[in-house]
Design an enzyme around this catalytic site. Structure first.
Site, PDB file in Angstrom:
ATOM      1  N   ARG A  99       0.841  -1.208   0.000  1.00  0.00           N
ATOM      2  CA  ARG A  99       0.000   0.000   0.000  1.00  0.00           C
ATOM      3  C   ARG A  99       0.878   1.262   0.000  1.00  0.00           C
ATOM      4  O   ARG A  99       0.587   2.228  -0.718  1.00  0.00           O
ATOM      5  CB  ARG A  99      -0.919  -0.020   1.227  1.00  0.00           C
ATOM      6  CG  ARG A  99      -1.715   1.256   1.414  1.00  0.00           C
ATOM      7  CD  ARG A  99      -2.717   1.107   2.544  1.00  0.00           C
ATOM      8  NE  ARG A  99      -3.334   2.373   2.898  1.00  0.00           N
ATOM      9  CZ  ARG A  99      -4.119   2.545   3.956  1.00  0.00           C
ATOM     10  NH1 ARG A  99      -4.385   1.514   4.754  1.00  0.00           N
ATOM     11  NH2 ARG A  99      -4.648   3.716   4.217  1.00  0.00           N
ATOM     12  N   ASN A 153     -10.528  -4.040  -0.090  1.00  0.00           N
ATOM     13  CA  ASN A 153     -10.545  -2.875  -0.981  1.00  0.00           C
ATOM     14  C   ASN A 153      -9.792  -3.117  -2.276  1.00  0.00           C
ATOM     15  O   ASN A 153      -8.873  -3.933  -2.287  1.00  0.00           O
ATOM     16  CB  ASN A 153      -9.904  -1.690  -0.244  1.00  0.00           C
ATOM     17  CG  ASN A 153     -10.928  -0.944   0.571  1.00  0.00           C
ATOM     18  OD1 ASN A 153     -12.067  -0.815   0.161  1.00  0.00           O
ATOM     19  ND2 ASN A 153     -10.507  -0.447   1.726  1.00  0.00           N
ATOM     20  N   HIS A 205     -17.144   4.077  -2.270  1.00  0.00           N
ATOM     21  CA  HIS A 205     -16.247   5.229  -2.136  1.00  0.00           C
ATOM     22  C   HIS A 205     -16.517   6.280  -3.214  1.00  0.00           C
ATOM     23  O   HIS A 205     -15.648   7.097  -3.531  1.00  0.00           O
ATOM     24  CB  HIS A 205     -14.766   4.799  -2.139  1.00  0.00           C
ATOM     25  CG  HIS A 205     -14.360   4.126  -0.855  1.00  0.00           C
ATOM     26  ND1 HIS A 205     -13.075   3.725  -0.575  1.00  0.00           N
ATOM     27  CD2 HIS A 205     -15.078   3.786   0.243  1.00  0.00           C
ATOM     28  CE1 HIS A 205     -13.011   3.171   0.617  1.00  0.00           C
ATOM     29  NE2 HIS A 205     -14.227   3.183   1.145  1.00  0.00           N
ATOM     30  N   TYR A 260     -14.932  10.353   0.343  1.00  0.00           N
ATOM     31  CA  TYR A 260     -13.929  10.057  -0.694  1.00  0.00           C
ATOM     32  C   TYR A 260     -14.110  10.931  -1.933  1.00  0.00           C
ATOM     33  O   TYR A 260     -13.199  11.021  -2.758  1.00  0.00           O
ATOM     34  CB  TYR A 260     -13.986   8.580  -1.098  1.00  0.00           C
ATOM     35  CG  TYR A 260     -13.239   7.693  -0.123  1.00  0.00           C
ATOM     36  CD1 TYR A 260     -11.992   7.183  -0.423  1.00  0.00           C
ATOM     37  CD2 TYR A 260     -13.769   7.384   1.124  1.00  0.00           C
ATOM     38  CE1 TYR A 260     -11.296   6.384   0.460  1.00  0.00           C
ATOM     39  CE2 TYR A 260     -13.091   6.592   2.027  1.00  0.00           C
ATOM     40  CZ  TYR A 260     -11.848   6.091   1.690  1.00  0.00           C
ATOM     41  OH  TYR A 260     -11.156   5.316   2.576  1.00  0.00           O
TER      42      TYR A 260
HETATM   43  C1  G6P Z   1     -12.266   3.827   5.533  1.00  0.00           C
HETATM   44  C2  G6P Z   1     -12.705   3.059   4.321  1.00  0.00           C
HETATM   45  C3  G6P Z   1     -12.137   1.693   4.298  1.00  0.00           C
HETATM   46  C4  G6P Z   1     -10.643   1.756   4.443  1.00  0.00           C
HETATM   47  C5  G6P Z   1     -10.236   2.506   5.675  1.00  0.00           C
HETATM   48  C6  G6P Z   1      -8.734   2.756   5.677  1.00  0.00           C
HETATM   49  O1  G6P Z   1     -12.905   3.413   6.609  1.00  0.00           O
HETATM   50  O2  G6P Z   1     -14.103   3.026   4.204  1.00  0.00           O
HETATM   51  O3  G6P Z   1     -12.464   1.074   3.096  1.00  0.00           O
HETATM   52  O4  G6P Z   1     -10.107   0.461   4.512  1.00  0.00           O
HETATM   53  O5  G6P Z   1     -10.868   3.716   5.753  1.00  0.00           O
HETATM   54  O6  G6P Z   1      -8.313   3.050   6.959  1.00  0.00           O
HETATM   55  P1  G6P Z   1      -6.762   2.997   7.334  1.00  0.00           P
HETATM   56  O7  G6P Z   1      -6.731   3.189   8.802  1.00  0.00           O
HETATM   57  O8  G6P Z   1      -6.242   1.659   6.887  1.00  0.00           O
HETATM   58  O9  G6P Z   1      -6.109   4.107   6.567  1.00  0.00           O
END
Ligand code: G6P
Length: 442
Positions: A99, A153, A205, A260
């Protein structure tokens, strides 16, 4: 015995995730109406240590709550699947390191670096779709009656890949954003969240709230300026920096955009912020790595018997609520309304019937059934939806067939990529840096 009469077997793929205690917390809360006799946490060799730490914490949590639930771990999902009632996927191919690369590659080429949106989401999709389809193959063989509940995701795109190529595995995509918005609106209005209903139109999103009903009255027009009020904080998941909408934008859209959508409506500002953050604290994945380190140190502590408050630093608030409301409604045939990612059919007639959309559904034993939307979708919303949905379709083709041209065209079409030339350079870097996870392109 009918599925609704007995305790369930649940399998979580990516079970060593730091989010799992949130799910277990939900399982404890829902135990009366959704009894789970076996919870299988599945992970890969690289996640073995985390898996065992999370499983031990989960065992302490259920013991403390006095809930009889057998918690098992395995590195072989085929061992876990037989007899499963539902399979939750929450995996991350290439872990957080991949990521971080996604986010950095995009920024290097002058684009927004984000886990699910733009070039980052594209790269994640290429790595993830083949793995999810392998899981589908195993499910068809070993757990033919199980539902696949996909959190992985980019959740809408991955769910669509299953709907198109999963060989009939029943699948529903889930996300915490709609519930986060509903909770925030209830707080703004100072009413019980159960008194608020929202109409969601779009894809994962990339959705808009087009109606807000309180006791059957649509109050959306009055809510728009309050929603944009800079004095109000909340409604945005922790992974997106705090921001406020221009009230004129909401009035012109006649809808509340999901958080988003800031990546689209304020792309220039977001890019600036991300560039600043890059030198100060790194990308979001790098922040999350530090949060994870702290979380796993806590999870190891034998005196910890509940989900720690530090977990709220992650973006997934309410994720277990979403999963459990869904499973509970399916097991007990509740026929209640939930916002989910499902096959379009004809609900949004300007998108392909096979597309996965995020809309309100009635949920019962038959699974989720989307319900017609009550608003006319304006061109301002429709245009962006059609473009991003076409990008998703091309990305799925690229991910499934390893087709370079579809991959290039997907990125070229994406509104957050400025040109075909930049798209080509992005694709070169993605294919090179993630080569071990992209065998379909060899
Ligand atoms: C939001 C989104 C999720 C995503 C998450 C990321 O809740 O809806 O799809 O996985 O944020 O959070 P993070 O703490 O991994 O950046």
């Amino acid at each position: 015995m009918d599925k609704g009469d007995r305790a369930w077997k649940l399998v979580v793929i990516g079970g060593g995730s730091s989010y799992t205690p949130e799910l277990v917390d939900g399982l404890v809360r829902y135990h009366e109406s959704l009894p789970v006799r076996e919870l299988w946490l599945v992970d890969i060799e690289a996640g073995r240590e985390k898996l065992e730490i999370v499983a031990d914490l989960a065992r302490r949590m259920v013991t403390k709550a006095g809930v009889p639930m057998d918690i098992r771990t395995t590195l072989d999902r085929r061992e876990a699947l037989p007899g499963a009632d539902a399979v939750i996927t929450q995996l991350r191919v290439g872990l957080l390191e991949a990521r971080a690369k996604d986010e950095r590659i995009a920024l290097r080429h002058g684009c927004i670096g984000q886990e699910t949106t733009g070039a980052g989401g594209f790269a994640k999709a290429l790595r993830t779709v083949p793995v999810i389809l392998e899981i589908c193959r195993d499910m068809r063989e070993l757990a033919p009656d199980a539902w696949l509940v996909n959190f992985t995701n980019p959740a809408g795109l991955v769910t669509e890949a299953v709907l198109r190529y999963g060989g009939g595995v029943p699948c529903v995509g889930v996300c915490n954003l709609p519930i986060t918005t509903r909770m925030f609106i209830a707080r703004l209005l100072n009413v019980d969240p159960d008194a608020v209903e929202i109409e969601v139109v779009g894809i994962n999103h990339l959705h808009w709230v087009t109606r807000v009903w309180v006791e059957g009255q649509d109050i959306l027009p009055d809510l728009l300026s309050r929603y944009a009020d800079p004095q109000q904080r909340g409604g945005i998941p922790a992974n997106i920096p705090e921001f406020h909408w221009d009230p004129d934008l909401l009035r012109s859209l006649r809808a509340i955009p999901c958080s988003y959508l800031r990546y689209y409506y304020a792309a220039d500002e977001v890019l600036e912020e991300q560039r600043r953050a890059l030198s100060a604290e790194g990308t979001r994945a790098e922040v999350v790595m530090r949060v994870e380190k702290e979380l796993f140190e806590l999870y190891r502590r034998p005196d910890l018997r509940e989900k720690p408050p530090q977990l709220s630093a992650r973006g997934g608030a309410y994720y277990s609520e979403v999963a459990l409301q869904l499973l509970e409604a399916m097991r007990n045939h509740r026929l209640n309304i939930q916002t989910l990612n499902v096959r379009n059919g004809g609900i949004l007639p300007f998108l392909p019937a096979d597309a996965c959309i995020e809309v309100n559904c009635v949920v019962g034993r038959m699974g989720p059934r989307p319900i017609p939307v009550t608003t006319e979708v304006s061109p301002a919303i429709r245009g962006l939806l059609q473009t991003v949905k076409a990008y998703e379709e091309l990305t799925i083709e690229a991910a499934v067939h390893g087709d370079w041209q579809s991959a290039w065209m997907a990125l070229t079409l994406h509104p957050l990529v400025p040109s075909a030339a930049v798209a080509k350079r992005l694709l070169d870097d993605i294919l090179r840096e993630h080569a071990p996870y992209l065998p379909q392109f060899r």
